[in-house]
Motif scaffolding. Structure first.
Motif, PDB file in Angstrom:
ATOM      1  N   UNK A  22       0.832  -1.209   0.000  1.00 26.18           N
ATOM      2  CA  UNK A  22       0.000   0.000   0.000  1.00 26.18           C
ATOM      3  C   UNK A  22       0.864   1.255   0.000  1.00 26.18           C
ATOM      4  N   UNK A  23       1.955   1.205   0.750  1.00 24.29           N
ATOM      5  CA  UNK A  23       2.831   2.372   0.844  1.00 24.29           C
ATOM      6  C   UNK A  23       3.491   2.664  -0.512  1.00 24.29           C
ATOM      7  N   UNK A  24       3.896   1.612  -1.204  1.00 24.19           N
ATOM      8  CA  UNK A  24       4.499   1.793  -2.532  1.00 24.19           C
ATOM      9  C   UNK A  24       3.462   2.401  -3.484  1.00 24.19           C
ATOM     10  N   UNK A  25       2.249   1.844  -3.474  1.00 25.45           N
ATOM     11  CA  UNK A  25       1.194   2.378  -4.351  1.00 25.45           C
ATOM     12  C   UNK A  25       0.844   3.827  -3.984  1.00 25.45           C
ATOM     13  N   UNK A  26       0.871   4.145  -2.673  1.00 25.12           N
ATOM     14  CA  UNK A  26       0.523   5.512  -2.249  1.00 25.12           C
ATOM     15  C   UNK A  26       1.492   6.511  -2.884  1.00 25.12           C
ATOM     16  N   UNK A  27       2.778   6.142  -2.911  1.00 24.34           N
ATOM     17  CA  UNK A  27       3.783   7.044  -3.520  1.00 24.34           C
ATOM     18  C   UNK A  27       3.540   7.147  -5.011  1.00 24.34           C
ATOM     19  N   UNK A  28       3.216   6.014  -5.597  1.00 23.12           N
ATOM     20  CA  UNK A  28       2.964   5.977  -7.052  1.00 23.12           C
ATOM     21  C   UNK A  28       1.759   6.863  -7.412  1.00 23.12           C
ATOM     22  N   UNK A  29       0.697   6.746  -6.624  1.00 25.49           N
ATOM     23  CA  UNK A  29      -0.507   7.538  -6.892  1.00 25.49           C
ATOM     24  C   UNK A  29      -0.216   9.026  -6.679  1.00 25.49           C
ATOM     25  N   UNK A  30       0.512   9.326  -5.573  1.00 29.14           N
ATOM     26  CA  UNK A  30       0.794  10.735  -5.252  1.00 29.14           C
ATOM     27  C   UNK A  30       1.639  11.389  -6.337  1.00 29.14           C
ATOM     28  N   UNK A  31       2.561  10.624  -6.930  1.00 29.61           N
ATOM     29  CA  UNK A  31       3.427  11.232  -7.954  1.00 29.61           C
ATOM     30  C   UNK A  31       2.827  11.081  -9.356  1.00 29.61           C
ATOM     31  N   UNK A  32       1.592  10.627  -9.416  1.00 24.86           N
ATOM     32  CA  UNK A  32       0.849  10.483 -10.672  1.00 24.86           C
ATOM     33  C   UNK A  32       1.607   9.641 -11.699  1.00 24.86           C
ATOM     34  N   UNK A  33       2.264   8.614 -11.178  1.00 21.51           N
ATOM     35  CA  UNK A  33       2.927   7.668 -12.092  1.00 21.51           C
ATOM     36  C   UNK A  33       1.874   6.901 -12.872  1.00 21.51           C
ATOM     37  N   UNK A  34       2.230   6.371 -14.023  1.00 23.83           N
ATOM     38  CA  UNK A  34       1.248   5.620 -14.807  1.00 23.83           C
ATOM     39  C   UNK A  34       0.737   4.414 -14.025  1.00 23.83           C
ATOM     40  N   UNK A  35      -0.501   3.993 -14.300  1.00 21.07           N
ATOM     41  CA  UNK A  35      -1.082   2.877 -13.559  1.00 21.07           C
ATOM     42  C   UNK A  35      -0.225   1.613 -13.637  1.00 21.07           C
ATOM     43  N   UNK A  54     -17.137   6.699  -0.178  1.00 19.60           N
ATOM     44  CA  UNK A  54     -15.690   6.470  -0.194  1.00 19.60           C
ATOM     45  C   UNK A  54     -15.301   5.083  -0.673  1.00 19.60           C
ATOM     46  N   UNK A  55     -15.936   4.069  -0.081  1.00 18.54           N
ATOM     47  CA  UNK A  55     -15.447   2.704  -0.324  1.00 18.54           C
ATOM     48  C   UNK A  55     -15.652   2.301  -1.779  1.00 18.54           C
ATOM     49  N   UNK A  56     -16.862   2.518  -2.304  1.00 18.54           N
ATOM     50  CA  UNK A  56     -17.109   2.081  -3.684  1.00 18.54           C
ATOM     51  C   UNK A  56     -16.245   2.859  -4.677  1.00 18.54           C
ATOM     52  N   UNK A  57     -16.230   4.185  -4.515  1.00 16.90           N
ATOM     53  CA  UNK A  57     -15.466   4.986  -5.481  1.00 16.90           C
ATOM     54  C   UNK A  57     -13.973   4.676  -5.405  1.00 16.90           C
ATOM     55  N   UNK A  58     -13.461   4.481  -4.192  1.00 17.10           N
ATOM     56  CA  UNK A  58     -12.012   4.219  -4.119  1.00 17.10           C
ATOM     57  C   UNK A  58     -11.677   2.823  -4.626  1.00 17.10           C
ATOM     58  N   UNK A  59     -12.578   1.859  -4.451  1.00 16.24           N
ATOM     59  CA  UNK A  59     -12.350   0.542  -5.061  1.00 16.24           C
ATOM     60  C   UNK A  59     -12.322   0.667  -6.586  1.00 16.24           C
ATOM     61  N   UNK A  60     -13.216   1.481  -7.118  1.00 14.86           N
ATOM     62  CA  UNK A  60     -13.282   1.599  -8.576  1.00 14.86           C
ATOM     63  C   UNK A  60     -12.039   2.299  -9.135  1.00 14.86           C
ATOM     64  N   UNK A  61     -11.594   3.339  -8.433  1.00 17.09           N
ATOM     65  CA  UNK A  61     -10.360   4.012  -8.869  1.00 17.09           C
ATOM     66  C   UNK A  61      -9.172   3.052  -8.694  1.00 17.09           C
ATOM     67  N   UNK A  62      -9.155   2.361  -7.562  1.00 11.29           N
ATOM     68  CA  UNK A  62      -8.048   1.413  -7.301  1.00 11.29           C
ATOM     69  C   UNK A  62      -7.986   0.352  -8.398  1.00 11.29           C
ATOM     70  N   UNK A  63      -9.135  -0.167  -8.789  1.00 11.77           N
ATOM     71  CA  UNK A  63      -9.168  -1.224  -9.819  1.00 11.77           C
ATOM     72  C   UNK A  63      -8.558  -0.699 -11.125  1.00 11.77           C
ATOM     73  N   UNK A  64      -8.923   0.507 -11.512  1.00 11.39           N
ATOM     74  CA  UNK A  64      -8.378   1.033 -12.773  1.00 11.39           C
ATOM     75  C   UNK A  64      -6.880   1.329 -12.637  1.00 11.39           C
ATOM     76  N   UNK A  65      -6.441   1.734 -11.450  1.00 12.01           N
ATOM     77  CA  UNK A  65      -4.998   1.998 -11.228  1.00 12.01           C
ATOM     78  C   UNK A  65      -4.155   0.728 -11.332  1.00 12.01           C
ATOM     79  N   UNK A  66      -4.763  -0.448 -11.139  1.00 15.60           N
ATOM     80  CA  UNK A  66      -3.983  -1.685 -11.313  1.00 15.60           C
ATOM     81  C   UNK A  66      -4.348  -2.365 -12.635  1.00 15.60           C
ATOM     82  N   UNK A  67      -4.927  -1.603 -13.537  1.00 15.77           N
ATOM     83  CA  UNK A  67      -5.119  -2.088 -14.904  1.00 15.77           C
ATOM     84  C   UNK A  67      -6.407  -2.856 -15.156  1.00 15.77           C
ATOM     85  N   UNK A  68      -7.281  -2.946 -14.155  1.00 13.00           N
ATOM     86  CA  UNK A  68      -8.523  -3.711 -14.346  1.00 13.00           C
ATOM     87  C   UNK A  68      -9.610  -2.834 -14.956  1.00 13.00           C
ATOM     88  N   UNK A  69     -10.643  -3.491 -15.425  1.00 14.15           N
ATOM     89  CA  UNK A  69     -11.849  -2.766 -15.819  1.00 14.15           C
ATOM     90  C   UNK A  69     -12.912  -2.985 -14.747  1.00 14.15           C
TER      91      UNK A  69
END
Ligand code: ASP
Length: 301
Positions: A22-35, A54-69
Motif C-alpha cells: 500500500x505504501x508503494x502504491x501511495x507514492x505511485x498515486x501521489x506522484x501520478x505515475x502511470x497505472x 468512499x469505499x465504492x469509489x475508491x475501489x473503482x479508482x483502485x481497480x483502474x490503477x492496477x489495470x482492471x476494468x
C-alpha cells in the motif's frame, strides 16, 4: 488466489506485506505515475447493497490503477428490484466475466457466501456488523505514514463500537501490529463480548489525555443503535469530540473517523477540519490500500 473477507486471523507478516505494498502504491498515486498492470484486463465487479461513497469509489479508482476494468452493479436499478436472489445475482456477475467481486451488504456473512457460491476472490467492502477490512488497512497505512510506525500507539475507539464493522476490523488487526486499544462509549453501544480483551471505558474524559489516536465512530442508526439509549440528546455532551475536548488532547494526538461524519454529534469542526485531523488522509489512502488488496487477490508479489 483468494479474497479478503476479514482481518481476523490474518498474521503480522501478511498485514505488513499488504501495508508495504500500500505504501508503494501511495507514492505511485501521489506522484501520478502511470497505472500498474497487476490486474491487466481483469474485471472487478462492485456490488454494493448498502450506501457508500468512499469505499465504492475508491475501489473503482483502485481497480483502474492496477489495470482492471470495472463493472458496477447497483441493486436499485438491476434485477434485484425484480426479486432476483442474491445467489443468482452473484452467479450472474461471475458468468458475465467478473474476476474479482467487491461486495457490501447489510447482512454479516454475505461476502463469504458470495465467495462460496462463485469460487471467485471476494473482497468484503463491509458486511453488516461483521468486518470492513480495507477500511482498517487504510487506517493502519495512514497511521504508519503519520507516526512512522504504529507499534506502541494507544488508540481510543469512541462511540457506537457495538454496531461498527470498522471497529471490529481495527480490533482484529491493530493489536497484531502493536497498537493498544481502549473502547469508549455508553454501555448499550459497547460490544456484548470482548474477545480482544480490549480495555473498556464508559467515560471519554478520563481516557482522552492518554490517547495518541482518537478514532470517532458514527452512530449506526440503521442498525438500531438508538434502541438501547435513553435519548440521543446527551450523547454529544458526553462523548462528542467538541472544540473544548480538543484542548485536552495529548500534544501529538490525532483524530480519525471512517466517514461519513455526523458533524455536531460525534465530532465538531476543530476535530474534523483542524490540523490534527487525518480524516482525509484515511480517504486518500483508501485508493492505494485497495490497489494492494486487489493485487493480492490475484496473487501478485
Ligand atoms: N463507512 C463505514 C462503514 O460502512 C462507517 C460508517 O458507515 O459509519 O461501516
Amino acid at each position: 488466489m483468494g479474497g479478503l473477507i476479514g482481518l481476523r486471523g490474518v498474521d503480522r507478516g501478511h498485514l505488513d506485506d499488504l501495508l508495504d505494498r500500500g505504501e508503494v502504491y501511495a507514492k505511485q498515486v501521489a506522484s501520478r505515475e502511470p497505472p500498474s498492470a497487476e490486474l491487466d484486463g481483469r474485471i472487478v465487479a462492485t456490488a454494493f447493497f448498502e450506501p457508500s461513497t468512499r469505499t465504492r469509489l475508491s475501489f473503482e479508482v483502485a481497480a483502474t490503477h492496477v489495470g482492471a476494468r470495472v463493472m458496477t452493479f447497483t441493486p436499485e436499478t438491476s434485477s434485484t428490484a425484480k426479486g432476483e436472489s442474491l445467489k443468482d445475482t452473484m452467479l450472474t456477475l461471475a458468468a458475465i466475466g467478473a474476476d474479482v467481486l467487491v461486495v457490501r451488504h447489510g447482512a454479516r456473512g454475505v461476502p463469504a457466501l458470495a465467495e462460496h457460491w462463485t469460487g471467485l476472490p471476494v473482497v468484503n467492502a463491509g458486511d453488516g456488523r461483521g468486518e470492513h477490512p480495507t477500511q482498517a488497512l487504510a487506517d493502519a497505512l495512514t497511521l504508519r505514514q503519520h507516526f512512522g510506525s504504529v507499534s506502541g500507539l494507544r488508540m481510543g475507539i469512541v462511540g457506537d463500537v457495538r454496531n461498527s464493522r470498522v471497529a471490529r476490523s481495527l480490533l482484529w488487526s491493530l493489536p497484531t501490529l502493536g497498537v493498544e486499544i481502549v473502547l469508549v462509549g455508553p454501555s448499550p453501544l459497547l460490544p456484548e463480548a470482548n474477545p480482544w480483551d480490549a480495555e473498556v471505558s464508559t467515560e471519554l474524559d478520563p481516557v482522552l489525555p492518554g490517547l495518541d489516536v482518537v478514532y470517532m465512530l458514527r452512530m449506526q442508526l440503521e442498525r438500531g443503535a438508538a434502541a438501547g439509549l435513553p435519548g440521543l440528546t446527551g450523547y454529544p455532551a458526553r462523548y462528542g469530540l467538541d472544540d473544548e475536548r480538543m484542548e485536552r488532547l495529548a500534544a501529538d494526538a490525532v483524530v480519525m473517523h471512517p466517514g461519513p461524519m455526523n458533524r455536531g454529534v460525534e465530532l465538531g469542526q476543530r476535530a474534523a477540519d483542524g490540523p490534527r485531523s487525518l480524516i482525509l488522509d484515511q480517504v486518500r489512502n483508501g485508493v492505494p490500500m485497495r490497489m494492494a488488496v486487489l493485487a493480492d487477490c490475484m496473487g501478485h508479489e
